[in-house]
Write a protein that holds these residues in place. Structure first.
Motif, PDB file in Angstrom:
ATOM      1  N   ARG A 186      -2.057  -3.171   4.753  1.00  0.00           N
ATOM      2  CA  ARG A 186      -3.059  -3.994   4.064  1.00  0.00           C
ATOM      3  C   ARG A 186      -3.980  -3.095   3.222  1.00  0.00           C
ATOM      4  NH1 ARG A 186      -5.166  -9.126   4.353  1.00  0.00           N
ATOM      5  NH2 ARG A 186      -4.132  -9.774   6.268  1.00  0.00           N
ATOM      6  N   ALA A 187      -4.366  -1.948   3.822  1.00  0.00           N
ATOM      7  CA  ALA A 187      -5.245  -1.022   3.091  1.00  0.00           C
ATOM      8  C   ALA A 187      -4.569  -0.510   1.824  1.00  0.00           C
ATOM      9  CB  ALA A 187      -5.627   0.147   4.008  1.00  0.00           C
ATOM     10  N   LEU A 188      -3.283  -0.212   1.906  1.00  0.00           N
ATOM     11  CA  LEU A 188      -2.554   0.254   0.721  1.00  0.00           C
ATOM     12  C   LEU A 188      -2.572  -0.813  -0.370  1.00  0.00           C
ATOM     13  CD1 LEU A 188       0.542   1.951   2.422  1.00  0.00           C
ATOM     14  CD2 LEU A 188      -1.016   3.098   0.840  1.00  0.00           C
ATOM     15  N   TRP A 189      -2.362  -2.034   0.050  1.00  0.00           N
ATOM     16  CA  TRP A 189      -2.344  -3.130  -0.935  1.00  0.00           C
ATOM     17  C   TRP A 189      -3.730  -3.320  -1.555  1.00  0.00           C
ATOM     18  CZ3 TRP A 189       1.517  -5.189  -3.410  1.00  0.00           C
ATOM     19  CH2 TRP A 189       1.337  -6.374  -4.135  1.00  0.00           C
ATOM     20  N   VAL A 203      -6.123  -1.031  -1.844  1.00  0.00           N
ATOM     21  CA  VAL A 203      -6.402   0.105  -2.736  1.00  0.00           C
ATOM     22  C   VAL A 203      -5.643  -0.079  -4.044  1.00  0.00           C
ATOM     23  CG1 VAL A 203      -6.033   2.597  -3.053  1.00  0.00           C
ATOM     24  CG2 VAL A 203      -6.950   1.752  -0.901  1.00  0.00           C
ATOM     25  N   ALA A 204      -4.407  -0.511  -3.938  1.00  0.00           N
ATOM     26  CA  ALA A 204      -3.597  -0.702  -5.150  1.00  0.00           C
ATOM     27  C   ALA A 204      -4.222  -1.759  -6.061  1.00  0.00           C
ATOM     28  CB  ALA A 204      -2.181  -1.105  -4.764  1.00  0.00           C
ATOM     29  N   LYS A 205      -4.741  -2.799  -5.457  1.00  0.00           N
ATOM     30  CA  LYS A 205      -5.370  -3.853  -6.264  1.00  0.00           C
ATOM     31  C   LYS A 205      -6.668  -3.354  -6.898  1.00  0.00           C
ATOM     32  CE  LYS A 205      -5.856  -7.498  -3.801  1.00  0.00           C
ATOM     33  NZ  LYS A 205      -6.237  -8.887  -3.569  1.00  0.00           N
ATOM     34  N   GLN A 206      -7.477  -2.655  -6.063  1.00  0.00           N
ATOM     35  CA  GLN A 206      -8.756  -2.145  -6.573  1.00  0.00           C
ATOM     36  C   GLN A 206      -8.545  -1.195  -7.743  1.00  0.00           C
ATOM     37  OE1 GLN A 206     -10.397  -0.396  -3.043  1.00  0.00           O
ATOM     38  NE2 GLN A 206     -10.990  -2.374  -2.179  1.00  0.00           N
ATOM     39  N   ARG A 207      -7.475  -0.424  -7.689  1.00  0.00           N
ATOM     40  CA  ARG A 207      -7.235   0.577  -8.733  1.00  0.00           C
ATOM     41  C   ARG A 207      -6.366   0.031  -9.861  1.00  0.00           C
ATOM     42  NH1 ARG A 207      -7.047   6.463  -5.845  1.00  0.00           N
ATOM     43  NH2 ARG A 207      -8.805   6.099  -4.471  1.00  0.00           N
ATOM     44  N   LEU A 238      -3.355  -0.866  -9.691  1.00  0.00           N
ATOM     45  CA  LEU A 238      -1.980  -0.361  -9.628  1.00  0.00           C
ATOM     46  C   LEU A 238      -0.984  -1.498  -9.472  1.00  0.00           C
ATOM     47  CD1 LEU A 238      -2.649   2.595  -7.128  1.00  0.00           C
ATOM     48  CD2 LEU A 238      -2.455   2.728  -9.608  1.00  0.00           C
ATOM     49  N   VAL A 239      -1.449  -2.602  -8.891  1.00  0.00           N
ATOM     50  CA  VAL A 239      -0.600  -3.788  -8.808  1.00  0.00           C
ATOM     51  C   VAL A 239      -1.420  -4.984  -9.264  1.00  0.00           C
ATOM     52  CG1 VAL A 239       0.849  -2.953  -6.911  1.00  0.00           C
ATOM     53  CG2 VAL A 239      -1.228  -4.236  -6.394  1.00  0.00           C
ATOM     54  N   HIS A 240      -0.737  -5.956  -9.756  1.00  0.00           N
ATOM     55  CA  HIS A 240      -1.388  -7.197 -10.156  1.00  0.00           C
ATOM     56  C   HIS A 240      -0.692  -8.334  -9.430  1.00  0.00           C
ATOM     57  CE1 HIS A 240      -3.525  -5.034 -13.248  1.00  0.00           C
ATOM     58  NE2 HIS A 240      -2.390  -4.429 -13.524  1.00  0.00           N
ATOM     59  N   GLY A 241      -1.418  -9.397  -9.306  1.00  0.00           N
ATOM     60  CA  GLY A 241      -0.811 -10.547  -8.645  1.00  0.00           C
ATOM     61  C   GLY A 241      -1.119 -10.504  -7.171  1.00  0.00           C
ATOM     62  N   ASP A 242      -1.122 -11.663  -6.562  1.00  0.00           N
ATOM     63  CA  ASP A 242      -1.471 -11.762  -5.158  1.00  0.00           C
ATOM     64  C   ASP A 242      -0.755 -12.954  -4.557  1.00  0.00           C
ATOM     65  OD1 ASP A 242      -2.642 -11.072  -2.873  1.00  0.00           O
ATOM     66  OD2 ASP A 242      -4.687 -11.533  -3.476  1.00  0.00           O
ATOM     67  N   GLY A 243      -0.250 -12.750  -3.399  1.00  0.00           N
ATOM     68  CA  GLY A 243       0.443 -13.847  -2.740  1.00  0.00           C
ATOM     69  C   GLY A 243      -0.550 -14.759  -2.053  1.00  0.00           C
ATOM     70  N   PRO A 244      -0.092 -15.784  -1.435  1.00  0.00           N
ATOM     71  CA  PRO A 244      -0.988 -16.730  -0.795  1.00  0.00           C
ATOM     72  C   PRO A 244      -1.792 -16.139   0.349  1.00  0.00           C
ATOM     73  CG  PRO A 244       1.339 -17.230  -0.321  1.00  0.00           C
ATOM     74  CD  PRO A 244       1.317 -16.204  -1.370  1.00  0.00           C
ATOM     75  N   GLU A 245      -1.302 -15.021   0.915  1.00  0.00           N
ATOM     76  CA  GLU A 245      -2.057 -14.398   2.009  1.00  0.00           C
ATOM     77  C   GLU A 245      -3.327 -13.735   1.505  1.00  0.00           C
ATOM     78  OE1 GLU A 245      -0.590 -15.544   5.314  1.00  0.00           O
ATOM     79  OE2 GLU A 245      -1.828 -13.759   5.398  1.00  0.00           O
ATOM     80  N   GLY A 246      -3.320 -13.301   0.249  1.00  0.00           N
ATOM     81  CA  GLY A 246      -4.444 -12.540  -0.269  1.00  0.00           C
ATOM     82  C   GLY A 246      -4.517 -11.224   0.446  1.00  0.00           C
ATOM     83  N   ALA A 247      -5.411 -10.352  -0.002  1.00  0.00           N
ATOM     84  CA  ALA A 247      -5.551  -9.061   0.671  1.00  0.00           C
ATOM     85  C   ALA A 247      -6.913  -8.920   1.304  1.00  0.00           C
ATOM     86  CB  ALA A 247      -5.305  -7.929  -0.311  1.00  0.00           C
ATOM     87  N   GLY A 248      -7.796  -9.805   1.025  1.00  0.00           N
ATOM     88  CA  GLY A 248      -9.138  -9.670   1.570  1.00  0.00           C
ATOM     89  C   GLY A 248      -9.190 -10.144   3.000  1.00  0.00           C
ATOM     90  N   ARG A 302       5.915 -11.476  -3.173  1.00  0.00           N
ATOM     91  CA  ARG A 302       5.083 -12.533  -3.773  1.00  0.00           C
ATOM     92  C   ARG A 302       4.612 -12.146  -5.165  1.00  0.00           C
ATOM     93  NH1 ARG A 302       2.132 -12.888   1.936  1.00  0.00           N
ATOM     94  NH2 ARG A 302       3.420 -14.489   2.879  1.00  0.00           N
ATOM     95  N   ALA A 303       4.363 -10.853  -5.347  1.00  0.00           N
ATOM     96  CA  ALA A 303       3.880 -10.378  -6.645  1.00  0.00           C
ATOM     97  C   ALA A 303       5.038 -10.101  -7.615  1.00  0.00           C
ATOM     98  CB  ALA A 303       3.039  -9.117  -6.457  1.00  0.00           C
ATOM     99  N   GLY A 304       6.258 -10.372  -7.180  1.00  0.00           N
ATOM    100  CA  GLY A 304       7.417 -10.188  -8.063  1.00  0.00           C
ATOM    101  C   GLY A 304       7.738  -8.736  -8.341  1.00  0.00           C
ATOM    102  N   LEU A 305       7.437  -7.847  -7.385  1.00  0.00           N
ATOM    103  CA  LEU A 305       7.634  -6.407  -7.627  1.00  0.00           C
ATOM    104  C   LEU A 305       8.963  -5.879  -7.086  1.00  0.00           C
ATOM    105  CD1 LEU A 305       4.060  -5.087  -6.680  1.00  0.00           C
ATOM    106  CD2 LEU A 305       4.994  -5.460  -8.969  1.00  0.00           C
ATOM    107  N   LEU A 306       9.698  -6.699  -6.378  1.00  0.00           N
ATOM    108  CA  LEU A 306      10.876  -6.148  -5.704  1.00  0.00           C
ATOM    109  C   LEU A 306      12.059  -5.915  -6.641  1.00  0.00           C
ATOM    110  CD1 LEU A 306      10.848  -7.974  -2.250  1.00  0.00           C
ATOM    111  CD2 LEU A 306       9.963  -5.726  -2.864  1.00  0.00           C
ATOM    112  N   GLY A 307      12.332  -6.850  -7.527  1.00  0.00           N
ATOM    113  CA  GLY A 307      13.422  -6.681  -8.483  1.00  0.00           C
ATOM    114  C   GLY A 307      14.741  -6.402  -7.790  1.00  0.00           C
ATOM    115  N   ASN A 308      15.624  -5.735  -8.495  1.00  0.00           N
ATOM    116  CA  ASN A 308      16.949  -5.443  -7.936  1.00  0.00           C
ATOM    117  C   ASN A 308      17.141  -3.957  -7.665  1.00  0.00           C
ATOM    118  OD1 ASN A 308      17.891  -8.145  -7.990  1.00  0.00           O
ATOM    119  ND2 ASN A 308      18.152  -7.967 -10.205  1.00  0.00           N
ATOM    120  N   ASP A 309      16.035  -3.244  -7.630  1.00  0.00           N
ATOM    121  CA  ASP A 309      16.147  -1.804  -7.440  1.00  0.00           C
ATOM    122  C   ASP A 309      16.730  -1.489  -6.059  1.00  0.00           C
ATOM    123  OD1 ASP A 309      14.934   0.751  -8.892  1.00  0.00           O
ATOM    124  OD2 ASP A 309      14.757   1.024  -6.715  1.00  0.00           O
ATOM    125  N   ASP A 310      17.442  -0.351  -5.976  1.00  0.00           N
ATOM    126  CA  ASP A 310      18.016   0.058  -4.693  1.00  0.00           C
ATOM    127  C   ASP A 310      16.931   0.385  -3.670  1.00  0.00           C
ATOM    128  OD1 ASP A 310      20.547  -0.246  -5.553  1.00  0.00           O
ATOM    129  OD2 ASP A 310      20.879   1.862  -6.049  1.00  0.00           O
TER     130      ASP A 310
END
Lengths: 199, 89
Positions: free
Chosen positions: A177-180, A182-186, A188-198, A102-110
């Protein structure tokens, strides 16, 4: 040069202990959440293991044997640091995969997961693990660090294998969920899908 | 809830049913029927196959990160001291 049997046994014990000492400390640290208590637990377990070294079957898995002693001693002492945690909801299956997509982080990486997780340092992963309730966290520590099977975890915790399966299943979902979070709080990632993390 | 038996294996699993089994599949904790059903689904569902690879990598990375956390440099020296004291007592 004469070597006493006692010294011989100690040297043999030390040679087996040395390769597992670091992981033993990390397991102890993740159980106790405190460096001093972790060191006490490893030292105490070392002495206990050495005193029962004659029960260790030569050629069998010393790492598993030692970590089992350490884990049992932790459960007997129950010396656990308290960490203020906010209740956290269990996530949907493959939560990080969905959020990363959802955050567009997957790309085409292996290896897109590594691409996402490389944003986390060790402290961020530990912070996420800290957010798990104790019963899930302990099973996760034994699974990730001890490398214990479901059966071994069940044996140490004194619960049925089905309970371990359930705790690991739910624990890993909460961890995602905790990893996501923490990543948002710090940042480390931007963007959020419709599920949200809260929660 | 922890001791509940798992549901029977559907012959044609949905994506949700497959994802619900991803962790046990990766841990080789599913029974042979479940493994076959999951594999059959992954063979024709690339999004689920990608999700499984992602999930496996997530937990392998968590394992590696935790295995790299800080540890006292003098750990083994301190343990040797404990053992020496143990020997002398």
């Amino acid at each position: 040069m004469s070597v006493t049997p006692a010294l011989d046994a100690r040297r043999e014990f030390e040679s087996l202990l040395e390769p597992v000492a670091t992981v033993a400390y990390r397991v102890a640290y993740n159980f106790t959440r405190n460096a001093e208590d972790a060191m006490d637990l490893v030292q105490d377990s070392t002495v206990a293991a050495f005193r029962s070294f004659d029960t260790f079957q030569k050629g069998s898995n010393f790492r598993a044997w030692f970590l089992r002693i350490l884990t049992n001693r932790f459960y007997k002492s129950r010396k656990r640091g308290r960490v203020e945690t906010t209740p956290i909801d269990e996530a949907e299956d493959v939560f990080l995969y969905r959020q990363a997509a959802r955050a567009g982080l997957l790309g085409n990486d292996d290896d897109p997961a590594r691409l996402v997780l490389d944003r986390f340092d060790v402290e961020a992963v530990e912070a996420a693990l800290d957010r798990l309730p104790d019963e899930f966290r302990d099973a996760a520590v034994m699974y990730f660090l001890n490398d214990f099977s479901y059966d071994q975890i069940a044996d140490v915790l004194g619960v049925p294998v089905g309970t371990v399966r359930s705790r690991l299943h739910r624990g890993r979902k909460i961890l995602q969920r905790a990893l996501w979070d923490v990543a948002k709080q710090r940042g480390l990632v931007h963007g959020d899908g419709p599920e949200g993390a809260g929660a | 809830m922890g001791t509940a038996r798992r549901a029977p294996v559907p012959k044609d699993m949905s994506c949700a049913e497959v994802f619900a089994r991803v962790q046990e599949y990766l841990d080789r904790e599913l029974n042979p029927d479940e493994v076959e059903a999951v594999k059959a689904h992954l063979d024709y569902c690339p999004p689920c196959a990608r999700g499984f690879v992602f999930e496996e990598s997530v937990f392998e990375t968590v394992r590696l990160k935790l295995a790299a956390s800080a540890c006292p440099e003098d750990l083994m020296a301190r343990l040797r001291e404990c053992l020496e004291a143990c020997d002398e007592s």
